[in-house]
Design an enzyme around this catalytic site. Sequence first.
Site, PDB file in Angstrom:
ATOM      1  N   GLY A 136      -1.835  -0.872 -12.641  1.00  0.00           N
ATOM      2  CA  GLY A 136      -3.034  -0.061 -12.596  1.00  0.00           C
ATOM      3  C   GLY A 136      -3.660  -0.401 -11.342  1.00  0.00           C
ATOM      4  O   GLY A 136      -3.725  -1.622 -10.791  1.00  0.00           O
ATOM      5  N   ASP A 139      -5.332   6.766  -8.558  1.00  0.00           N
ATOM      6  CA  ASP A 139      -4.609   5.539  -7.745  1.00  0.00           C
ATOM      7  C   ASP A 139      -5.270   5.876  -6.248  1.00  0.00           C
ATOM      8  O   ASP A 139      -5.441   4.809  -5.622  1.00  0.00           O
ATOM      9  CB  ASP A 139      -3.219   5.690  -8.043  1.00  0.00           C
ATOM     10  CG  ASP A 139      -2.499   5.022  -9.189  1.00  0.00           C
ATOM     11  OD1 ASP A 139      -2.750   5.740  -9.953  1.00  0.00           O
ATOM     12  OD2 ASP A 139      -2.579   3.678  -8.828  1.00  0.00           O
TER      13      ASP A 139
HETATM   14  O1  MRU Z   1       2.372   2.720 -12.168  1.00  0.00           O
HETATM   15  P1  MRU Z   1       1.080   2.257 -12.680  1.00  0.00           P
HETATM   16  O2  MRU Z   1       1.472   1.621 -14.229  1.00  0.00           O
HETATM   17  O3  MRU Z   1       0.338   1.299 -12.101  1.00  0.00           O
HETATM   18  O4  MRU Z   1      -0.040   3.399 -12.465  1.00  0.00           O
HETATM   19  C1  MRU Z   1      -0.970   3.202 -12.982  1.00  0.00           C
HETATM   20  C2  MRU Z   1      -2.016   4.739 -13.220  1.00  0.00           C
HETATM   21  O5  MRU Z   1      -1.457   5.884 -12.612  1.00  0.00           O
HETATM   22  C3  MRU Z   1      -3.169   4.492 -13.663  1.00  0.00           C
HETATM   23  O6  MRU Z   1      -3.686   5.627 -13.950  1.00  0.00           O
HETATM   24  C4  MRU Z   1      -4.124   4.337 -12.348  1.00  0.00           C
HETATM   25  O7  MRU Z   1      -3.864   3.551 -11.512  1.00  0.00           O
HETATM   26  C5  MRU Z   1      -5.460   4.041 -12.828  1.00  0.00           C
HETATM   27  S1  MRU Z   1      -5.957   2.676 -13.606  1.00  0.00           S
HETATM   28  C6  MRU Z   1      -7.532   2.434 -13.904  1.00  0.00           C
END
Ligand code: MRU
Length: 353
Positions: free
Chosen positions: A61, A245
Amino acid sequence: MPSAGAEAPRAGVPRTLEWEGGEDGTLFVLDQTRLPGTLAVVPLADLAAVHDAIRRLVVRGAPAIGVAAAYGVVVGVREAGPGSLEGVCRTLAAARPTAVNLGWAVERMRRAGAGLPAGASHKALVARLLEEARRVHAEDLAMCEAIGRHGAALLPEEGTVLTHCNAGALATSDHGTALAVVYAARRAGKRIAVYADETRPLLQGARLTAWECMQRGVPVTLICDGAVGTVLGQGRVDCVVVGADRIAANGDVANKVGTYTVSVLAREHRVPFYVAAPSSTFDLGCPDGDHIPIEERDPREVTHPLGQRAAPDGVRVYNPAFDVTPASHVTAIVTERGVLHRPDREGIRRHLA
Ligand code: MRU
């Protein structure tokens, strides 16, 4: 009918990440690769361990990896000694390419360390870095709380939110971004339920969002990714709320792969599509979504879901971990500063000024 009320207490649920102790302390993270089956808190004792935890999504995240990397700079510099700051920062910033919060937090740490007077001791450097990491951590908490407050006003008194991936407490220091909106609305007495899609290939929706909502007493219904169009078409969803992200200067949003598909379906069915993210997720140096680096991950994540073979050996695989939703699909972006409707370059510039 969705139930109302405050979140249920989360007795025994560890925080996403925590620093225990002072300058000689330890970074602990909840191992998200083992949820929902096992609640395991693991220490990340050196730079390699922090880097590996970010790469493998033990901690994940965008905001959470920013905070973890900030503490990772403390751990790395403490371990490697004088003169290591730049190298440690470079290593951590390269752990994952898409979430800009990572580079943003590491750059803050680099500047904090580099800002010490020449001749400052290594001990003073580590102390200064820990102070800055704690600040990054506290700011993330406060930003998520404010996002929840602002976003809650967008939700109806009673209704259902669809979310993709996990943009909850697990993806941040606490509260989350997209899920912070749900939690705050429920604390305000709104009767809000959640649809979580599975979010293949790593199942953050099934493993993490469904679990997190249940821990907090939020009614949640799990659907497979392919059912998103069905629930939107059946009028079961009042709005979509997702995290991000990286948000480019023109409002294009990178988030977990599949977000773009959800946005197209939301548009088709005239369902509002909200993005909830702290200001640290904006990258004004990135003109638009075409310039956002998209992480590609191990083909085995697709061929071996949960470690089980589910595809023929040798099949060609394309596994982008993120996609880009064009700004034109975004009804509003919710940040700690408020709600920016119909985001565009000028609106974003003013919102962040
Ligand atoms: O690959 P990840 O699990 O790190 O991806 C996370 C996401 O895409 C979330 O939606 C994003 O980081 C926002 S978290 C508040």
